[in-house]
Design a protein around this motif. Structure first.
Motif, PDB file in Angstrom:
ATOM      1  N   GLN A   1     -22.442  38.083  11.558  1.00 10.24           N
ATOM      2  CA  GLN A   1     -21.995  38.644  12.831  1.00 10.24           C
ATOM      3  C   GLN A   1     -21.758  37.560  13.880  1.00 10.24           C
ATOM      4  OE1 GLN A   1     -24.852  39.287  11.265  1.00 10.24           O
ATOM      5  NE2 GLN A   1     -25.303  41.481  11.150  1.00 10.24           N
ATOM      6  N   PHE A   2     -22.622  36.525  13.892  1.00 14.91           N
ATOM      7  CA  PHE A   2     -22.491  35.468  14.891  1.00 14.91           C
ATOM      8  C   PHE A   2     -21.197  34.688  14.690  1.00 14.91           C
ATOM      9  CE2 PHE A   2     -27.059  36.196  14.333  1.00 14.91           C
ATOM     10  CZ  PHE A   2     -27.442  36.456  15.639  1.00 14.91           C
ATOM     11  N   PHE A   3     -20.901  34.356  13.464  1.00 15.62           N
ATOM     12  CA  PHE A   3     -19.675  33.602  13.182  1.00 15.62           C
ATOM     13  C   PHE A   3     -18.433  34.462  13.444  1.00 15.62           C
ATOM     14  CE2 PHE A   3     -23.030  31.658  10.699  1.00 15.62           C
ATOM     15  CZ  PHE A   3     -22.800  30.305  10.889  1.00 15.62           C
ATOM     16  N   LEU A   4     -18.531  35.743  13.130  1.00 14.28           N
ATOM     17  CA  LEU A   4     -17.416  36.644  13.375  1.00 14.28           C
ATOM     18  C   LEU A   4     -17.161  36.793  14.871  1.00 14.28           C
ATOM     19  CD1 LEU A   4     -15.452  38.401  11.732  1.00 14.28           C
ATOM     20  CD2 LEU A   4     -17.012  40.321  12.059  1.00 14.28           C
ATOM     21  N   ALA A   5     -18.223  36.900  15.664  1.00 18.92           N
ATOM     22  CA  ALA A   5     -18.088  37.052  17.119  1.00 18.92           C
ATOM     23  C   ALA A   5     -17.468  35.801  17.739  1.00 18.92           C
ATOM     24  CB  ALA A   5     -19.456  37.334  17.738  1.00 18.92           C
ATOM     25  N   ILE A   6     -17.937  34.631  17.310  1.00 16.31           N
ATOM     26  CA  ILE A   6     -17.387  33.379  17.849  1.00 16.31           C
ATOM     27  C   ILE A   6     -15.905  33.256  17.492  1.00 16.31           C
ATOM     28  CG2 ILE A   6     -17.496  30.864  17.682  1.00 16.31           C
ATOM     29  CD1 ILE A   6     -20.511  31.143  17.207  1.00 16.31           C
ATOM     30  N   ALA A   7     -15.556  33.583  16.249  1.00 19.95           N
ATOM     31  CA  ALA A   7     -14.154  33.521  15.833  1.00 19.95           C
ATOM     32  C   ALA A   7     -13.304  34.478  16.658  1.00 19.95           C
ATOM     33  CB  ALA A   7     -14.040  33.857  14.344  1.00 19.95           C
ATOM     34  N   PHE A   8     -13.824  35.670  16.928  1.00 21.58           N
ATOM     35  CA  PHE A   8     -13.087  36.666  17.714  1.00 21.58           C
ATOM     36  C   PHE A   8     -12.836  36.162  19.133  1.00 21.58           C
ATOM     37  CE2 PHE A   8     -13.072  40.563  20.376  1.00 21.58           C
ATOM     38  CZ  PHE A   8     -11.923  41.151  19.852  1.00 21.58           C
ATOM     39  N   VAL A   9     -13.856  35.581  19.763  1.00 23.56           N
ATOM     40  CA  VAL A   9     -13.711  35.054  21.128  1.00 23.56           C
ATOM     41  C   VAL A   9     -12.693  33.920  21.163  1.00 23.56           C
ATOM     42  CG1 VAL A   9     -14.902  33.822  22.983  1.00 23.56           C
ATOM     43  CG2 VAL A   9     -16.019  35.758  21.858  1.00 23.56           C
ATOM     44  N   LEU A  10     -12.767  33.021  20.190  1.00 18.43           N
ATOM     45  CA  LEU A  10     -11.831  31.896  20.148  1.00 18.43           C
ATOM     46  C   LEU A  10     -10.395  32.369  19.974  1.00 18.43           C
ATOM     47  CD1 LEU A  10     -13.813  29.343  17.936  1.00 18.43           C
ATOM     48  CD2 LEU A  10     -13.417  29.231  20.396  1.00 18.43           C
ATOM     49  N   LEU A  11     -10.189  33.398  19.152  1.00 19.26           N
ATOM     50  CA  LEU A  11      -8.843  33.927  18.942  1.00 19.26           C
ATOM     51  C   LEU A  11      -8.305  34.583  20.212  1.00 19.26           C
ATOM     52  CD1 LEU A  11      -9.119  35.410  15.347  1.00 19.26           C
ATOM     53  CD2 LEU A  11      -7.831  33.396  16.056  1.00 19.26           C
ATOM     54  N   ILE A  12      -9.165  35.253  20.973  1.00 20.07           N
ATOM     55  CA  ILE A  12      -8.735  35.858  22.240  1.00 20.07           C
ATOM     56  C   ILE A  12      -8.314  34.770  23.221  1.00 20.07           C
ATOM     57  CG2 ILE A  12      -9.537  37.119  24.271  1.00 20.07           C
ATOM     58  CD1 ILE A  12     -11.196  38.858  22.455  1.00 20.07           C
ATOM     59  N   ILE A  13      -9.133  33.717  23.315  1.00 19.57           N
ATOM     60  CA  ILE A  13      -8.798  32.610  24.221  1.00 19.57           C
ATOM     61  C   ILE A  13      -7.480  31.970  23.804  1.00 19.57           C
ATOM     62  CG2 ILE A  13      -9.530  30.326  25.022  1.00 19.57           C
ATOM     63  CD1 ILE A  13     -12.424  31.251  24.686  1.00 19.57           C
ATOM     64  N   GLU A  14      -7.332  31.749  22.504  1.00 21.42           N
ATOM     65  CA  GLU A  14      -6.103  31.138  21.994  1.00 21.42           C
ATOM     66  C   GLU A  14      -4.886  32.008  22.298  1.00 21.42           C
ATOM     67  OE1 GLU A  14      -2.846  30.494  19.214  1.00 21.42           O
ATOM     68  OE2 GLU A  14      -4.168  32.248  19.277  1.00 21.42           O
ATOM     69  N   PHE A  15      -5.048  33.333  22.230  1.00 23.64           N
ATOM     70  CA  PHE A  15      -3.941  34.260  22.464  1.00 23.64           C
ATOM     71  C   PHE A  15      -3.452  34.183  23.909  1.00 23.64           C
ATOM     72  CE2 PHE A  15      -2.443  38.456  23.829  1.00 23.64           C
ATOM     73  CZ  PHE A  15      -1.389  38.644  22.949  1.00 23.64           C
ATOM     74  N   PHE A  16      -4.374  34.037  24.848  1.00 24.30           N
ATOM     75  CA  PHE A  16      -3.999  34.053  26.263  1.00 24.30           C
ATOM     76  C   PHE A  16      -3.593  32.686  26.807  1.00 24.30           C
ATOM     77  CE2 PHE A  16      -6.333  38.093  26.158  1.00 24.30           C
ATOM     78  CZ  PHE A  16      -5.433  38.899  26.844  1.00 24.30           C
ATOM     79  N   ILE A  17      -3.700  31.650  25.990  1.00 25.64           N
ATOM     80  CA  ILE A  17      -3.213  30.334  26.413  1.00 25.64           C
ATOM     81  C   ILE A  17      -1.734  30.234  26.072  1.00 25.64           C
ATOM     82  CG2 ILE A  17      -3.373  27.838  26.060  1.00 25.64           C
ATOM     83  CD1 ILE A  17      -6.323  28.157  25.514  1.00 25.64           C
ATOM     84  N   SER A  18      -0.912  30.020  27.069  1.00 28.77           N
ATOM     85  CA  SER A  18       0.523  29.920  26.848  1.00 28.77           C
ATOM     86  C   SER A  18       0.893  28.535  26.360  1.00 28.77           C
ATOM     87  CB  SER A  18       1.273  30.223  28.150  1.00 28.77           C
ATOM     88  OG  SER A  18       2.656  29.972  28.000  1.00 28.77           O
ATOM     89  N   ASN A  19       1.998  28.463  25.614  1.00 28.81           N
ATOM     90  CA  ASN A  19       2.503  27.169  25.168  1.00 28.81           C
ATOM     91  C   ASN A  19       3.184  26.404  26.299  1.00 28.81           C
ATOM     92  OD1 ASN A  19       1.831  26.899  22.370  1.00 28.81           O
ATOM     93  ND2 ASN A  19       3.256  28.571  21.928  1.00 28.81           N
ATOM     94  N   ARG A  20       3.491  27.101  27.377  1.00 31.75           N
ATOM     95  CA  ARG A  20       4.217  26.482  28.484  1.00 31.75           C
ATOM     96  C   ARG A  20       3.296  26.212  29.663  1.00 31.75           C
ATOM     97  NH1 ARG A  20       9.751  26.919  28.166  1.00 31.75           N
ATOM     98  NH2 ARG A  20      10.526  28.090  26.367  1.00 31.75           N
ATOM     99  N   LYS A  21       3.661  25.282  30.474  1.00 28.37           N
ATOM    100  CA  LYS A  21       2.919  24.983  31.684  1.00 28.37           C
ATOM    101  C   LYS A  21       3.116  26.097  32.695  1.00 28.37           C
ATOM    102  CE  LYS A  21       3.425  19.942  31.399  1.00 28.37           C
ATOM    103  NZ  LYS A  21       4.001  18.759  32.088  1.00 28.37           N
ATOM    104  N   SER A  22       2.132  26.297  33.541  1.00 28.51           N
ATOM    105  CA  SER A  22       2.260  27.225  34.648  1.00 28.51           C
ATOM    106  C   SER A  22       2.771  26.449  35.857  1.00 28.51           C
ATOM    107  CB  SER A  22       0.906  27.868  34.969  1.00 28.51           C
ATOM    108  OG  SER A  22       1.003  28.640  36.143  1.00 28.51           O
TER     109      SER A  22
END
Length: 346
Positions: free
Chosen positions: A311-332
């Motif tokens: 569960q701990f590894f799954l939770a960390i992976a889930f959080v990292l994927l959410i962060i990765e999803f909301f980071i844009s490839n372009r500059k703001s």
């Protein structure tokens, strides 16, 4: 104590280097493509929103998340409770003949398969004894060191075949000597061997080896497998029988059980000789003798009550994927326009 319930899933981590190589290749391709457009400063001014650092950050987050997902799938478990237990047992070494003659079918489906089935039944009836397996033909090899892990013993047993020893022959003496080297004589437990063979010994002095074993109180028992009439030895190619072994004159070789040799070895080893049949492998008779061997109470510790920690590894992976999803490839551009540390001139 850490273990993985599905260790095989960890092979998925080998994909991580492939991700890294692919990322490097794509990044270099992008750099060359941008460089081909013209001067670097001019191109950067024409593409103010392009970020070189954000794709790298997204890649790192995704790769770490992927690795954690693989670890979670392997189901890491932690032993939460250590238990001390006492067992009273002896050491039993199985010496199994894997020479080509063990393919003879006078004990169907073959001598070797008949022997393996008998050993599997023996393992099922063990409770506190340690067991090891040595395979031999012209040479002897330790297939399974002494263990109380009966599941592992059956797993190793299933892999045994006549191709695993490259040198043909029947070196029973060498197998006995290797069995003696495999025992730990410091723990004081009773030691015994069970040799399962057709006893066609042509390589060494097995009787002398058995006699030497008795000097250290090791009982050597023999189960003769085969028939006095004998049977031809099949030859297989790609899993199919293509004929029988022949001698130099082209005559079919007939392998016969040498009961006299088996009885001599057992007598020299203060053990029992039994001839196996389709109805009775003889192991029960031998085990009755082995049960008379001195057994010593042994203390051992092992982890119990393993708890899942995926569960701990799954939770960390889930959080990292959410962060990765909301980071844009372009500059703001809005954020890049902020100059928080710029000193205004009055």
């Amino acid at each position: 104590m850490l273990r993985f319930a599905h260790m095989e899933y960890l092979w998925g981590l080998l994909i991580v280097p492939a991700f890294l190589l692919l990322f490097i290749v794509v990044t270099e391709w992008k750099k060359r493509a941008i460089a081909s457009l013209g001067d670097k400063k001019v191109v950067n001014q024409m593409m103010p929103e392009v970020s070189l650092s954000r794709p790298l950050l997204k890649f790192i987050l995704f790769t770490i998340a992927f690795a954690f997902l693989i670890i979670a799938a392997a189901d890491p478990q932690i032993g939460s409770k250590m238990e001390e237990e006492k067992r009273k047992g002896a050491d039993l070494m199985i010496l199994l003949d894997v020479s080509n003659s063990m393919l003879a079918q006078d004990l169907p489906p073959s001598r070797l398969e008949n022997a393996k089935q008998a050993i599997a039944q023996l393992i099922d009836n063990l409770h506190s004894d340690r067991i090891g397996i040595i395979v031999f033909a012209g040479e002897a090899y330790v297939q399974l060191p002494m263990t109380t892990d009966y599941s592992a013993a059956k797993l190793f047993l299933n892999t045994i075949n006549t191709n695993m020893v490259p040198t043909q022959g029947t070196a029973i003496g060498a197998a006995i000597d290797m069995g003696m080297r495999s025992f730990d004589f410091k723990d004081g437990t009773g030691k015994s061997m069970i040799i399962i063979t057709d006893a066609e010994n042509h390589e060494d002095d097995a009787v002398a080896a058995a006699k030497n074993a008795t000097e250290k109180d090791v009982m050597v028992n023999v189960i003769g497998i085969g028939s006095a009439e004998g049977a031809p030895i099949p030859v297989y190619q790609n899993g199919k029988q293509i004929g029988f072994h022949t001698d130099s004159t082209g005559k079919t070789v007939v392998s016969k059980l040498d009961e006299n040799m088996g009885k001599e070895i057992a007598a020299a080893g203060n053990g029992t000789y039994v001839r196996a049949t389709n109805a009775n492998s003889g192991l029960n008779i031998v085990m009755d003798q082995i049960n008379k061997v001195q057994r010593k109470t042994i203390d051992s510790k092992s982890f119990k009550d393993y708890e899942d920690r995926f569960q701990f590894f799954l939770a960390i992976a889930f959080v990292l994927l959410i962060i990765e999803f909301f980071i844009s490839n372009r500059k703001s551009l809005r954020l890049s326009g902020l100059k928080l540390f710029e000193v205004k001139k009055s």
